[in-house]
Motif scaffolding. Structure first.
Motif, PDB file in Angstrom:
ATOM      1  N   GLN A 145       3.935   9.262  22.927  1.00 31.96           N
ATOM      2  CA  GLN A 145       3.422   8.109  23.693  1.00 31.96           C
ATOM      3  C   GLN A 145       2.448   7.335  22.802  1.00 31.96           C
ATOM      4  N   HIS A 154      -6.849   4.649  25.921  1.00 28.69           N
ATOM      5  CA  HIS A 154      -5.438   4.878  26.267  1.00 28.69           C
ATOM      6  C   HIS A 154      -4.495   3.929  25.526  1.00 28.69           C
ATOM      7  N   GLY A 192       3.034  14.319  25.082  1.00 31.46           N
ATOM      8  CA  GLY A 192       2.140  13.210  24.740  1.00 31.46           C
ATOM      9  C   GLY A 192       2.305  12.594  23.365  1.00 31.46           C
ATOM     10  N   ARG A 216       0.856   0.264  24.300  1.00 30.67           N
ATOM     11  CA  ARG A 216       1.290   1.612  23.921  1.00 30.67           C
ATOM     12  C   ARG A 216       2.735   1.821  24.317  1.00 30.67           C
ATOM     13  N   ASP A 269      -4.363   3.235  14.383  1.00 33.08           N
ATOM     14  CA  ASP A 269      -5.356   4.237  13.983  1.00 33.08           C
ATOM     15  C   ASP A 269      -4.934   4.922  12.690  1.00 33.08           C
ATOM     16  N   LYS A 293      -0.100   5.179  21.012  1.00 37.65           N
ATOM     17  CA  LYS A 293      -1.118   4.220  21.477  1.00 37.65           C
ATOM     18  C   LYS A 293      -1.406   3.197  20.374  1.00 37.65           C
ATOM     19  N   HIS A 353      -5.964  11.663  17.803  1.00 40.35           N
ATOM     20  CA  HIS A 353      -6.056  12.457  16.565  1.00 40.35           C
ATOM     21  C   HIS A 353      -7.222  11.993  15.690  1.00 40.35           C
ATOM     22  N   TYR A 363       3.992  19.027  15.484  1.00 45.87           N
ATOM     23  CA  TYR A 363       4.908  18.976  16.640  1.00 45.87           C
ATOM     24  C   TYR A 363       6.263  19.623  16.367  1.00 45.87           C
ATOM     25  N   HIS A 366      -8.059  10.816  33.777  1.00 47.35           N
ATOM     26  CA  HIS A 366      -6.833  11.140  33.029  1.00 47.35           C
ATOM     27  C   HIS A 366      -7.245  11.769  31.694  1.00 47.35           C
ATOM     28  N   TYR A 367      -6.510  12.790  31.236  1.00 47.96           N
ATOM     29  CA  TYR A 367      -6.867  13.394  29.937  1.00 47.96           C
ATOM     30  C   TYR A 367      -6.736  12.355  28.827  1.00 47.96           C
ATOM     31  N   VAL A 368      -7.438  12.615  27.733  1.00 48.30           N
ATOM     32  CA  VAL A 368      -7.388  11.741  26.554  1.00 48.30           C
ATOM     33  C   VAL A 368      -7.160  12.608  25.322  1.00 48.30           C
ATOM     34  N   LEU A 369      -6.245  12.225  24.475  1.00 46.24           N
ATOM     35  CA  LEU A 369      -6.139  12.853  23.162  1.00 46.24           C
ATOM     36  C   LEU A 369      -5.918  11.808  22.090  1.00 46.24           C
ATOM     37  N   TYR A 371      -1.193   6.878  12.394  1.00 51.39           N
ATOM     38  CA  TYR A 371      -0.466   7.696  13.380  1.00 51.39           C
ATOM     39  C   TYR A 371       0.895   7.049  13.608  1.00 51.39           C
TER      40      TYR A 371
HETATM   41  N1  LIG Z   1      -1.727   5.926  17.920  1.00 49.85           N
HETATM   42  C1  LIG Z   1      -1.858   7.127  18.485  1.00 49.85           C
HETATM   43  N2  LIG Z   1      -1.096   7.421  19.551  1.00 49.85           N
HETATM   44  C2  LIG Z   1      -1.204   8.619  20.158  1.00 49.85           C
HETATM   45  C3  LIG Z   1      -2.087   9.613  19.672  1.00 49.85           C
HETATM   46  C4  LIG Z   1      -2.886   9.275  18.553  1.00 49.85           C
HETATM   47  O1  LIG Z   1      -3.700  10.062  18.069  1.00 49.85           O
HETATM   48  N3  LIG Z   1      -2.739   8.025  17.990  1.00 49.85           N
HETATM   49  N4  LIG Z   1      -2.137  10.836  20.287  1.00 49.85           N
HETATM   50  C5  LIG Z   1      -0.925  11.239  21.004  1.00 49.85           C
HETATM   51  C6  LIG Z   1      -1.079  12.442  21.771  1.00 49.85           C
HETATM   52  S1  LIG Z   1      -0.990  13.904  20.904  1.00 49.85           S
HETATM   53  C7  LIG Z   1      -1.182  12.443  23.140  1.00 49.85           C
HETATM   54  S2  LIG Z   1      -1.231  13.898  23.979  1.00 49.85           S
HETATM   55  C8  LIG Z   1      -1.224  11.177  23.891  1.00 49.85           C
HETATM   56  C9  LIG Z   1      -2.425  11.131  24.807  1.00 49.85           C
HETATM   57  O2  LIG Z   1      -2.417   9.953  25.569  1.00 49.85           O
HETATM   58  P1  LIG Z   1      -3.680   9.584  26.453  1.00 49.85           P
HETATM   59  O3  LIG Z   1      -4.907   9.747  25.600  1.00 49.85           O
HETATM   60  O4  LIG Z   1      -3.479   8.202  26.938  1.00 49.85           O
HETATM   61  O5  LIG Z   1      -3.717  10.577  27.603  1.00 49.85           O
HETATM   62  O6  LIG Z   1      -1.286  10.052  23.036  1.00 49.85           O
HETATM   63  C10 LIG Z   1      -0.442  10.127  21.915  1.00 49.85           C
HETATM   64  N5  LIG Z   1      -0.442   8.854  21.243  1.00 49.85           N
END
Ligand SMILES: Nc1nc2c(c(=O)[nH]1)N[C@H]1C(S)=C(S)[C@@H](COP(=O)(O)O)O[C@H]1N2
Ligand SMILES: [Mo]
Length: 368
Positions: free
Chosen positions: A208, A192, A205, A197, A152, A210, A54, A231, A49-52, A163
């Motif tokens: 969502q 994730h 994303g 989350r 974070d 985390k 910040h 955004y 699964h992709y991860v992003l 965030y």
């Molecule tokens: N606390 C927190 N939540 C976050 C982020 C973050 O940097 N910090 N990144 C967001 C972004 S831009 C995306 S695209 C998704 C990525 O979720 P995933 O890494 O579980 O795929 O988490 C989101 N939730």
């Protein structure tokens, strides 16, 4: 706009012809995509699964951790993980996509995480619906937004912050909106969002959140960085822009045949070549996937797997049979949804490189 707009608070756009920099490479190696061959799975296998993220993946000790719900409520709540997990649980299969997916294809290129097309994944999230918790906390009459804050912390374009993302109250109260502690049947992995989350099905994303630690109800619109500055679909620095919200329609091809190691160009042998992929939209159900095997001159309907009523926010499989003759071809796939949304033939440029759902083009050499 050019390289010298780099500065505090400003989004940077690459100069014409400027290559991907080491700063972008550093982000790209931290924030990995899903290899597109994993489009074959209904649920993306662990680690694919992709991860992003910040900033950094924060250190969260689940034993000392608790979620706070406060702000414009009558009864602030504090719940540890056991208390949350004792509540009614649901499991929901949801497609996630980063709003920056496709950013690296914009010209000029907004400098940030340089995704091509692989910032997607499908997972089964287990958690408890958010709405009953907000009702329990007792929403004030004036409540309009709900802010979700992660554990974070970092600096973004000069602004130090946790965030945090705000969601309109109506979106927070959707029955699909979950506080999730599980992913694919196991506890959330660190990258994730462990231990908890937010999952807002259908949204890009950034919504969502985390490593959730605080939910705050506001009686005024949230004006934090991730909503007011990042955004947004901005034309230039003077444009406030519309907020980025739900996922635009997209179809992707699972790469056919085999790749060249460096160029990733595809090779197949002549004859019948089954083409497969996935399609989704966070706005309305996908109604149609079309395929072109001649660079977009002609289009044919692909077979689309029926919608699964149990998983309205999952991606859907599509198939198409290509009779390939020797030569160089370009394959395209395009999704449309019940809202009349579809994918543009050319990227719709914006300053921060958001929501580029331009049609994918896959060059293929057919060997004799
Ligand atoms: N606390 C927190 N939540 C976050 C982020 C973050 O940097 N910090 N990144 C967001 C972004 S831009 C995306 S695209 C998704 C990525 O979720 P995933 O890494 O579980 O795929 O988490 C989101 N939730
Ligand atoms: Mo993202």
């Amino acid at each position: 706009m050019s390289a010298d707009t780099a500065g505090l608070g400003l989004a940077r756009v690459a100069a014409p012809g400027e290559g991907i920099g080491l700063d972008e490479l550093a982000l790209a190696t931290r924030n990995h995509g899903m290899p597109l061959e994993a489009l074959r799975y209904d649920v993306t296998p662990p680690g694919l699964h992709y991860v992003l993220t910040h900033y950094d993946i924060p250190a969260v000790d689940p034993s000392g951790w608790a979620l706070e719900i406060g702000g414009a409520v009558t009864t602030p709540l504090r719940l540890d993980l056991d208390a949350l997990m004792a509540r009614p649980a649901v499991t929901s299969r949801v497609l996630l996509e980063c709003a920056g997916n496709g950013r690296a294809r914009f010209e000029p290129r907004p400098v940030s995480q340089p995704w091509l097309l692989e910032a997607v994944g499908s997972a089964e999230w287990t958690g408890t619906p958010l709405a009953p918790l907000l009702e329990e906390a007792g929403l004030s009459d004036g409540a309009v937004d709900v802010v979700f804050t992660g554990a974070d912390h970092g600096i973004e374009r000069g602004v130090e912050q946790d965030y945090a993302r705000g969601l309109a109250l109506a979106d927070a109260l959707r029955p699909e909106t979950l506080l999730a502690w599980g992913m694919n049947g196991v506890p959330l992995p660190p990258q994730h969002g462990a231990p908890l989350r937010l999952v807002v099905p259908g949204w890009y994303g950034m919504a969502q959140v985390k490593w959730l630690r605080r939910i705050e109800v506001l009686d005024r619109p949230f004006d934090g960085f991730q909503n007011a500055t990042a955004y947004r679909m901005m034309a230039d620095l003077d444009d406030d822009g519309e907020p980025v919200t739900r996922i635009r329609p997209r179809a992707l091809l699972a790469p056919p045949g085999w790749p060249d190691f460096m160029t990733r160009e595809r090779f197949v042998r002549r004859g019948t070549v089954p083409l497969t992929g996935r399609a989704w939209s966070g706005r309305a159900p996908v109604t149609r996937v079309e395929v072109s095997t001649d660079g977009g001159s002609s289009w044919s309907g692909a077979g689309l797997a029926p919608a699964d009523p149990a998983h309205p926010y999952a991606w859907r499989a599509w198939t198409y049979t290509w009779t390939a003759t020797p030569g160089r071809w370009e394959l395209l796939a395009r999704a449309s949804d019940a809202d009349g949304g579809t994918q543009p033939a050319e990227p719709e440029w914006n300053l921060q490189g958001m929501a580029n759902n331009v049609v994918q083009r896959v060059p293929v050499t057919v060997l004799d």
